[in-house]
Design a protein around this motif. Structure first.
Motif, short mmCIF file in Angstrom:
data_model
loop_
_atom_site.label_atom_id
_atom_site.label_comp_id
_atom_site.label_asym_id
_atom_site.label_seq_id
_atom_site.Cartn_x
_atom_site.Cartn_y
_atom_site.Cartn_z
N TYR A 7 69.80 96.93 28.03
CA TYR A 7 69.10 98.18 27.72
C TYR A 7 70.00 98.99 26.80
O TYR A 7 71.13 99.32 27.15
N VAL A 8 69.54 99.26 25.59
CA VAL A 8 70.32 99.97 24.58
C VAL A 8 69.82 101.40 24.42
O VAL A 8 68.61 101.63 24.36
N GLY A 9 70.74 102.34 24.34
CA GLY A 9 70.38 103.72 24.06
C GLY A 9 71.58 104.46 23.51
O GLY A 9 72.71 103.98 23.60
N ARG A 10 71.33 105.63 22.93
CA ARG A 10 72.44 106.47 22.49
C ARG A 10 72.85 107.44 23.60
O ARG A 10 73.99 107.86 23.67
N PHE A 11 71.90 107.82 24.45
CA PHE A 11 72.19 108.66 25.62
C PHE A 11 72.90 109.96 25.23
O PHE A 11 73.95 110.30 25.75
N GLN A 12 72.26 110.71 24.32
CA GLN A 12 72.84 111.93 23.76
C GLN A 12 72.08 113.18 24.17
O GLN A 12 71.51 113.83 23.31
N PRO A 13 72.03 113.61 25.40
CA PRO A 13 72.74 113.10 26.56
C PRO A 13 71.86 112.16 27.39
O PRO A 13 70.68 111.98 27.12
N ASN A 24 63.93 100.96 36.74
CA ASN A 24 62.82 100.04 36.50
C ASN A 24 63.34 98.66 36.10
O ASN A 24 62.88 97.63 36.61
N ALA A 25 64.29 98.62 35.19
CA ALA A 25 64.84 97.33 34.73
C ALA A 25 65.51 96.58 35.88
O ALA A 25 65.39 95.35 35.96
#
Length: 176
Positions: A7-13, A24-25
Motif C-alpha cells: 500500500y503506497v501513500g504520501r501520508f501528508q499527514p 481493510n488490506a
C-alpha cells in the motif's frame, strides 16, 4: 509463501482514511507493506512532513488502533521520476509482495503491467479524508484533528509543531 500486500501513500499527514485502508488490506493479506512515498521530500506545501515524521504517525496510529504490528512493514521509498523504473525501485526497497492495494490510476497501471494483482481500496468518505483537506484546515485554523487518529494529532501538535510548519510553508508559497 506469505501473502503480502503493498500500500503506497504520501501520508501528508496520515489520516483516518489511510488507517481504514490498512485495516481493510489486512483482512486480505497476511502482511502489509506500507510504503511512504516521496520519502525524499519535506518542508514544502505538498509534502510538509519528513519521511521519519510520517513513519512515526503511521506507527502510532497502528498501535493506537490495536493492529498487529508484526503484520506491517513501514518502508520509506524516494520517488523515481521515470515511470518505467518506479516499480523496480519499490521492489528494491521492500520485501517481496504479490498484491498491490491502490486507487491511484498510474500506480494501478504500472503495477498491473509489471504482473501484480492490483486491488481497489474501498474509499472511506474520500471527500472528507484527504491529506490536502487536512492541511488546508490547519492553515485556516479549522478543526483538522477530527480527521486524523488522536495519536497523530498529538504528534503533529505537541512534538513537531506541524501546524505552524504547514502555515509557514503556505505563507512562504503565497509570498514567493
Amino acid at each position: 509463501m506469505v501473502n503480502r500486500g503493498l500500500y503506497v501513500g504520501r501520508f501528508q499527514p496520515f489520516h483516518k482514511g489511510h488507517l481504514c485502508a490498512i485495516q481493510n488490506a489486512l483482512q486480505t493479506v497476511d502482511e502489509l507493506i506500507v510504503v511512504i512515498g516521496s520519502a525524499q521530500y519535506s518542508h514544502n506545501s505538498r509534502n510538509p512532513f519528513t519521511a521519519g515524521e510520517r513513519l512515526v504517525m503511521i506507527q502510532r496510529a497502528v498501535t493506537e488502533a490495536n493492529l498487529d504490528e508484526n503484520k506491517l512493514w513501514i518502508v520509506p521509498v524516494p520517488d523515481v521520476h521515470l515511470h518505467m523504473l518506479w516499480v523496480s525501485a519499490v521492489e528494491g526497497y521492500t520485501p517481496k509482495f504479490n498484491i498491490v492495494f491502490t486507487n491511484e490510476p498510474l500506480t494501478r497501471r504500472l503495477f498491473s503491467e509489471a504482473g501484480y494483482h492490483v486491488i481497489d481500496i474501498p474509499f472511506f468518505d474520500r471527500k472528507v479524508y484527504m491529506s490536502t483537506l487536512v492541511r488546508e484546515k490547519m492553515i485556516r485554523d479549522d478543526n483538522w484533528k477530527e480527521f486524523v487518529p488522536p495519536s497523530v494529532a498529538e504528534f503533529i501538535t505537541n512534538e513537531i509543531d506541524g501546524v505552524n510548519r504547514v502555515k509557514a510553508i503556505a505563507l512562504t508559497d503565497k509570498i514567493g
